[in-house]
Write an enzyme that holds these catalytic residues in place. Structure first.
Site, PDB file in Angstrom:
ATOM      1  N   LYS A  19      40.572  44.675  32.339  1.00 27.98           N
ATOM      2  CA  LYS A  19      39.434  43.788  32.617  1.00 27.98           C
ATOM      3  C   LYS A  19      39.385  43.406  34.109  1.00 27.98           C
ATOM      4  CE  LYS A  19      38.968  39.407  30.783  1.00 27.98           C
ATOM      5  NZ  LYS A  19      38.496  38.434  31.783  1.00 27.98           N
ATOM      6  N   SER A  20      40.529  43.026  34.663  1.00 31.00           N
ATOM      7  CA  SER A  20      40.557  42.623  36.082  1.00 31.00           C
ATOM      8  C   SER A  20      40.077  43.764  36.973  1.00 31.00           C
ATOM      9  CB  SER A  20      41.982  42.246  36.502  1.00 31.00           C
ATOM     10  OG  SER A  20      42.368  41.057  35.882  1.00 31.00           O
ATOM     11  N   SER A 173      47.047  32.010  42.155  1.00 30.39           N
ATOM     12  CA  SER A 173      45.825  32.500  41.516  1.00 30.39           C
ATOM     13  C   SER A 173      45.282  33.732  42.213  1.00 30.39           C
ATOM     14  CB  SER A 173      44.758  31.398  41.520  1.00 30.39           C
ATOM     15  OG  SER A 173      43.495  31.967  41.255  1.00 30.39           O
ATOM     16  N   GLN A 175      42.534  35.075  41.477  1.00 29.96           N
ATOM     17  CA  GLN A 175      41.092  34.913  41.657  1.00 29.96           C
ATOM     18  C   GLN A 175      40.796  34.240  42.992  1.00 29.96           C
ATOM     19  OE1 GLN A 175      39.678  32.970  38.109  1.00 29.96           O
ATOM     20  NE2 GLN A 175      39.889  34.824  36.884  1.00 29.96           N
ATOM     21  N   ASP A 320      48.115  35.595  31.249  1.00 26.87           N
ATOM     22  CA  ASP A 320      47.189  35.822  30.137  1.00 26.87           C
ATOM     23  C   ASP A 320      47.920  36.170  28.840  1.00 26.87           C
ATOM     24  OD1 ASP A 320      45.056  35.244  31.750  1.00 26.87           O
ATOM     25  OD2 ASP A 320      44.646  37.333  32.264  1.00 26.87           O
ATOM     26  N   ARG A 393      41.407  34.973  23.924  1.00 25.53           N
ATOM     27  CA  ARG A 393      42.846  35.234  23.777  1.00 25.53           C
ATOM     28  C   ARG A 393      43.492  34.334  22.719  1.00 25.53           C
ATOM     29  NH1 ARG A 393      43.281  39.010  27.871  1.00 25.53           N
ATOM     30  NH2 ARG A 393      42.328  38.346  29.826  1.00 25.53           N
TER      31      ARG A 393
HETATM   32  C1  S3P Z   1      42.455  37.212  36.871  1.00 22.56           C
HETATM   33  C2  S3P Z   1      43.389  36.317  37.315  1.00 22.56           C
HETATM   34  C3  S3P Z   1      44.000  35.292  36.459  1.00 22.56           C
HETATM   35  C4  S3P Z   1      43.830  35.617  34.991  1.00 22.56           C
HETATM   36  C5  S3P Z   1      42.417  36.042  34.664  1.00 22.56           C
HETATM   37  C6  S3P Z   1      42.024  37.258  35.459  1.00 22.56           C
HETATM   38  C7  S3P Z   1      41.872  38.169  37.821  1.00 22.56           C
HETATM   39  O1  S3P Z   1      43.358  34.045  36.708  1.00 22.56           O
HETATM   40  O2  S3P Z   1      44.204  34.525  34.190  1.00 22.56           O
HETATM   41  O3  S3P Z   1      42.288  36.325  33.285  1.00 22.56           O
HETATM   42  O4  S3P Z   1      41.211  39.127  37.394  1.00 22.56           O
HETATM   43  O5  S3P Z   1      42.066  37.974  39.029  1.00 22.56           O
HETATM   44  P1  S3P Z   1      43.847  33.051  37.888  1.00 22.56           P
HETATM   45  O6  S3P Z   1      43.655  33.723  39.159  1.00 22.56           O
HETATM   46  O7  S3P Z   1      42.987  31.840  37.735  1.00 22.56           O
HETATM   47  O8  S3P Z   1      45.285  32.761  37.571  1.00 22.56           O
END
Ligand code: S3P
Length: 433
Positions: A19-20, A173, A175, A320, A393
């Site tokens: 997914k990421s 994080s 993200q 996750d 999840r």
């Molecule tokens: C993700 C980063 C994680 C993860 C999310 C997907 C990403 O979040 O929990 O499901 O794709 O960069 P955080 O960056 O908030 O930890």
């Protein structure tokens, strides 16, 4: 959805695309000069929110679907980009559904656009903290407004002339890191992000493939402004976080022997694997290829697991997987202590709360604390009805728990699994006997 206990899991299983990486592929493909192809793209609700948003801003997407050797569906995404500076202003607000990755990463890209964009989401996304991204992006020069000083959607962002930033991230994080690196592609000077603990590095890897020099060292990850991104062809690995549910199933269902094929083995995602080893799981890597993203095969057999004290430094490497890990710990011999996991409270739902409540309902012995929980293992779960809290999840964790219960486990509002795993039920059917 109702999950019955089953007697055996066996065969070969190919998890859906990561997914990421799928989100990043859809976004960076939209910003490249030309056409990119990503096979094994994840066709899930979350990824469609990314595609819809960039389609409105001018990128073109096509899909080619076929079947894998195990009978599951696989899709190639063909994306024609508009170049880093070719996006056009959307006429109305972009609705991003449940997808935190879309909202946070897009904010980084939109910070580099001279037009205004409004971003909205569902009630869960509208309650997730955005300040961690909007604060540094404002410091780089973007104008952002929204509830509670731009901490919550709906948000409005107008970008333009950005200056690079040296940002020490308070949260581990990916993200946040990714949003700043993406904004850094448009900024004057260098943009460097330092993290308290390492997080998934898919953005860095993909940027390098598209021709961006990314500097990574102990003092963080840095990029500079570039003028173009080169289109690429790539196979997206299977999602280790989706595979985690099936790995867990094979561990707790008696007489199981499962081979997980073509799954992503990126070290920044492998925390769950290492913790399972520590718990005494019979799991091994049978094949490993080190490409642009490491990929390989795993073999998992039924195991008797023991409780652990989870090292809090592992948390970002299995963030996750914590809900399904809690299910496994609830069936492991002895005591498990999970700490340093406060971030679970700001996921699609408060996952410490949703998992503790649901696990208690089906007979687990678990107590929640501010940043984690303590669990005493039981032999099997009781039957019962639990809520998904509309969290994909949480839903899948309880569907797997139902495989080792005395009777049926009913998961209310389980439809949300399609957010990350549309064919969860089909894949489970194919390996259950
Ligand atoms: C993700 C980063 C994680 C993860 C999310 C997907 C990403 O979040 O929990 O499901 O794709 O960069 P955080 O960056 O908030 O930890």
């Amino acid at each position: 959805m109702t999950q019955k206990p089953i007697t055996k899991i066996q065969g070969e299983y190919i998890p859906p695309g990561d997914k990421s990486i799928s989100h990043r592929a859809a976004m960076l493909g939209a910003l490249a000069d030309g056409t990119s192809e990503f096979s094994h793209f994840l066709e899930s609700e979350d990824c469609f929110r990314t595609i819809d948003a960039f389609r409105v801003m001018g990128a073109t997407y096509k899909f080619k679907t076929s079947e894998t050797q195990t009978g599951s569906r696989t899709t190639k995404l063909i994306v024609t980009g508009v170049g880093l500076n070719g996006l056009r202003a959307p006429e109305s607000a972009l609705y991003l559904g449940n997808s935190g990755t879309t909202m946070r990463l897009m904010l980084g890209i939109l910070a580099g656009q001279s037009f205004e964009t409004r971003l909205t989401g569902d009630p869960s996304l509208s309650a997730r903290p955005m300040k961690r991204v909007t604060e540094p992006l404002r410091k780089m020069g973007a104008e952002i407004s929204g509830k509670d000083d731009a901490n919550f959607a709906p948000l409005a962002i107008r970008g333009g002339e950005l200056s690079g930033i040296q940002w020490t991230n308070q949260f581990a994080s990916a993200q946040v890191k990714s949003a700043l690196l993406l904004a850094g592609l448009y900024a004057q000077g260098s943009t460097r992000v330092t993290e308290p603990l390492p997080t998934r590095d898919h953005t860095e890897r993909l940027l390098r493939l598209l021709g961006v020099p990314v500097e990574a060292s102990k003092s963080g990850v840095a990029v500079r402004r570039v003028s173009t991104l080169h289109p690429i062809h790539m196979r997206i690995p299977g999602d280790f976080s989706s595979a985690a549910f099936f790995i867990a199933a094979a561990l707790i269902v008696p007489h199981s022997d499962l081979r997980v094929l073509d799954v992503g083995l990126n070290p920044s995602r492998m925390g769950f694997y290492h913790v399972l080893k520590q718990m005494g799981a019979d799991i091994k890597i049978e094949r490993q290829d080190h490409g642009e993203e490491p990929i390989g095969d795993l073999r998992v057999k039924t195991s008797s697991l023991k409780g652990i004290d989870l090292d809090p430094r592992m948390v970002p490497l299995l963030i996750d997987e914590l809900p399904i890990l809690m299910v496994l710990c609830a069936l492991a011999q002895g005591t498990t202590r999970i700490r340093g996991a406060r971030e679970l409270r700001v996921k699609e739902t408060d996952r410490l709360r949703s998992m503790t409540e649901g696990l208690k309902t089906i007979g687990a012995r678990i107590e929640e604390c501010d940043d984690g929980c303590t669990i005493e293992g039981v032999r099997e779960f009781a039957s019962g009805s639990v809520s998904s809290y509309q969290d994909h999840r949480t839903a899948m964790s309880f569907l797997i728990a139902g495989l080792r219960a005395k009777g049926n486990v009913v998961v209310r509002d389980a439809d949300c699994v399609k957010i990350s795993y549309p064919d969860f039920e089909g894949d489970l059917k194919r390996i259950c006997s």
